[in-house]
Design a protein around this motif. Structure first.
Motif, short mmCIF file in Angstrom:
data_model
loop_
_atom_site.label_atom_id
_atom_site.label_comp_id
_atom_site.label_asym_id
_atom_site.label_seq_id
_atom_site.Cartn_x
_atom_site.Cartn_y
_atom_site.Cartn_z
N ARG A 75 0.82 -1.22 0.00
CA ARG A 75 0.00 0.00 0.00
C ARG A 75 0.85 1.26 0.00
N PHE A 76 2.05 1.17 0.55
CA PHE A 76 2.88 2.36 0.70
C PHE A 76 3.66 2.71 -0.56
N ILE A 77 3.54 1.89 -1.59
CA ILE A 77 4.28 2.20 -2.81
C ILE A 77 3.37 2.65 -3.93
N ASP A 78 2.15 3.08 -3.57
CA ASP A 78 1.23 3.59 -4.60
C ASP A 78 1.41 5.08 -4.84
N GLY A 79 2.31 5.72 -4.06
CA GLY A 79 2.56 7.14 -4.25
C GLY A 79 1.59 8.04 -3.52
N HIS A 80 0.60 7.47 -2.83
CA HIS A 80 -0.42 8.28 -2.17
C HIS A 80 -0.56 7.97 -0.68
N THR A 81 -0.43 6.69 -0.33
CA THR A 81 -0.66 6.27 1.05
C THR A 81 0.59 6.48 1.89
N HIS A 82 0.44 7.20 3.01
CA HIS A 82 1.55 7.42 3.94
C HIS A 82 1.29 6.78 5.29
N ALA A 83 0.04 6.42 5.56
CA ALA A 83 -0.30 5.79 6.82
C ALA A 83 -1.54 4.93 6.64
N VAL A 84 -1.54 3.80 7.33
CA VAL A 84 -2.70 2.91 7.35
C VAL A 84 -3.28 2.97 8.76
N VAL A 85 -4.56 3.29 8.86
CA VAL A 85 -5.20 3.43 10.17
C VAL A 85 -5.70 2.07 10.63
N VAL A 86 -5.28 1.66 11.82
CA VAL A 86 -5.71 0.40 12.40
C VAL A 86 -6.99 0.65 13.19
N VAL A 87 -8.06 -0.03 12.84
CA VAL A 87 -9.35 0.23 13.46
C VAL A 87 -9.95 -1.04 14.03
N ALA A 88 -10.78 -0.85 15.06
CA ALA A 88 -11.56 -1.94 15.64
C ALA A 88 -12.79 -2.16 14.76
N PRO A 89 -13.53 -3.24 14.99
CA PRO A 89 -14.73 -3.50 14.18
C PRO A 89 -15.74 -2.36 14.20
N ASP A 90 -15.77 -1.56 15.27
CA ASP A 90 -16.72 -0.45 15.36
C ASP A 90 -16.17 0.85 14.77
N ARG A 91 -15.04 0.76 14.04
CA ARG A 91 -14.39 1.91 13.37
C ARG A 91 -13.70 2.85 14.35
N ASN A 92 -13.54 2.45 15.60
CA ASN A 92 -12.75 3.25 16.52
C ASN A 92 -11.28 3.07 16.18
N VAL A 93 -10.52 4.17 16.23
CA VAL A 93 -9.11 4.14 15.87
C VAL A 93 -8.29 3.50 16.98
N VAL A 94 -7.53 2.46 16.62
CA VAL A 94 -6.67 1.77 17.58
C VAL A 94 -5.23 2.27 17.49
N GLY A 95 -4.81 2.59 16.28
CA GLY A 95 -3.44 3.06 16.07
C GLY A 95 -3.21 3.38 14.62
N VAL A 96 -1.97 3.67 14.29
CA VAL A 96 -1.59 4.01 12.91
C VAL A 96 -0.29 3.28 12.57
N VAL A 97 -0.24 2.68 11.39
CA VAL A 97 0.98 2.06 10.87
C VAL A 97 1.49 2.91 9.72
N THR A 98 2.74 3.35 9.82
CA THR A 98 3.35 4.16 8.76
C THR A 98 4.42 3.35 8.04
N SER A 99 4.92 3.92 6.97
CA SER A 99 6.01 3.24 6.24
C SER A 99 7.23 3.08 7.13
N THR A 100 7.44 4.02 8.06
CA THR A 100 8.57 3.91 8.99
C THR A 100 8.42 2.68 9.88
N ASP A 101 7.19 2.38 10.29
CA ASP A 101 6.95 1.19 11.10
C ASP A 101 7.30 -0.08 10.34
N ILE A 102 6.92 -0.11 9.05
CA ILE A 102 7.22 -1.29 8.23
C ILE A 102 8.73 -1.44 8.03
N LEU A 103 9.41 -0.31 7.80
CA LEU A 103 10.87 -0.36 7.64
C LEU A 103 11.54 -0.83 8.92
#
Length: 350
Positions: free
Chosen positions: A304-332
């Protein structure tokens, strides 16, 4: 086994119908064969390995027809049968190579034109067209229809790369990482072999394998394990000026946007603000969020991070509450830990 069974059924129907159609056109007399033997070998390629370059429609029709023509011409020019069969087949290979219609049954078509008996000899230069070309056209037409009905793709289509803003083709982001095109070309050259697979298909196959190998390097590591917890967020109705201040103050490129109930509504970043310069509220400028489940494999987010647009993926619970964020730095950082377990991982961004 399912695909092999489908191939058998396809060959059964296609060969039988090719003979029936050709017979209805040519008649059933001894003056000309109902169907030529090379069609059996063509059916093997057409139904068992339809993605092979040797099974393309032009390869089947052009390869068989041109090879039969080479056989007839050789029979007319060379009287010695032993010399004729050798030159006939070698000429067929040369013609198919030059016309990019290489098709192994074409060699049999050339031999049939040379040693097919009195009826073939009497047909002369008509033989490459009737029945060889006729048989080939009917077989290909039936093959296309059968593959579509059975859910298979034929003729095999190469994957096309995306274009840039001007419409000109360009390499995809996936093609710019890992091995390069020149590496593939150099490897193929060093083998001194001709492979029965299209170069573009081989490139795609190797890149898919490379991606799966990369995923295995982070196997077992979930988004929950690598995400940034308690990320910076902003409300749907907050001013865009406030979003800009948060982006600068926290040195991040994307901020999750929450609705009145605290659930994820979208994301906003500098790109969104630039695209909507007249927006006064965050909801007017935000874009759709890329999301993931906490238990999802973190490595699976890498594409997802190599499409030129996505900089962060939002980690959400089933009710759409935000749990955290994964960035390209986290993957690296995760990849760095996997490749060098003894070294401390880089600090994780938010």
């Amino acid at each position: 086994m399912r695909d092999r069974a489908i191939a058998c059924v396809g060959a059964l129907l296609a060969i039988a119908l090719t003979g029936l159609i050709s017979g209805s056109i040519l008649g059933h007399g001894p003056h000309i064969p109902l169907i030529v033997a090379p069609m059996g070998a063509s059916a093997v390629l057409l139904f068992a390995v339809p993605a092979s370059p040797l099974a393309r429609p032009w390869s089947i029709v052009g390869g068989n027809t041109l090879s039969a023509m080479a056989g007839v011409a050789t029979a007319r020019l060379i009287s010695d049968p032993i010399l004729a069969i050798g030159i006939g087949v070698s000429s067929a290979i040369a013609i198919m190579s030059l016309t990019r219609s290489l098709h192994p049954p074409g060699g049999a078509a050339a031999l049939t034109a040379l040693v097919g008996g009195p009826s073939v000899a009497a047909s002369g230069f008509l033989f490459p067209f009737v029945p060889v070309c006729l048989n080939s056209l009917v077989l290909v037409g039936l093959g296309i229809a059968f593959h579509r009905l059975s859910g298979h793709r034929y003729p095999h289509a190469r994957a096309s790369g995306p274009g840039d803003a001007t419409g000109a083709p360009r390499a995809s982001p996936q093609a710019t990482v890992g091995f390069r095109e020149e590496d593939l070309d150099a490897t193929l050259t060093s083998l001194h072999e001709t492979l029965d697979i299209d170069r573009t298909d081989l490139d795609g196959l190797l890149r898919e394998m490379e991606a799966r190998t990369s995923l295995r390097a982070g196997e077992g590591v979930t988004c929950l394990a690598v995400m940034s917890r308690e990320p910076v967020t902003i409300g749907l109705h907050e001013p865009t000026a406030h979003a800009r201040r948060l982006l600068v103050a926290h040195d991040v490129r994307t901020i999750p946007v929450l609705d009145a109930a605290g659930r994820l509504a979208g994301v906003i970043g500098f790109r969104d603000l630039a695209r909507h310069p007249n927006a006064t509220r965050v909801g007017q400028a935000m874009s759709e969020a890329s999301t993931a489940d906490p238990a999802e494999a973190a490595a699976s987010l890498a594409p997802r991070f190599i499409d030129g647009h996505t900089h962060a993926v939002v980690v959400v619970a089933p009710d759409r509450n935000v749990v955290g964020v994964v960035t390209s730095t986290d993957i690296l950082a995760m990849r760095a830990r996997a490749s060098a377990p003894g070294r401390p991982a880089p600090a994780r961004g938010t």
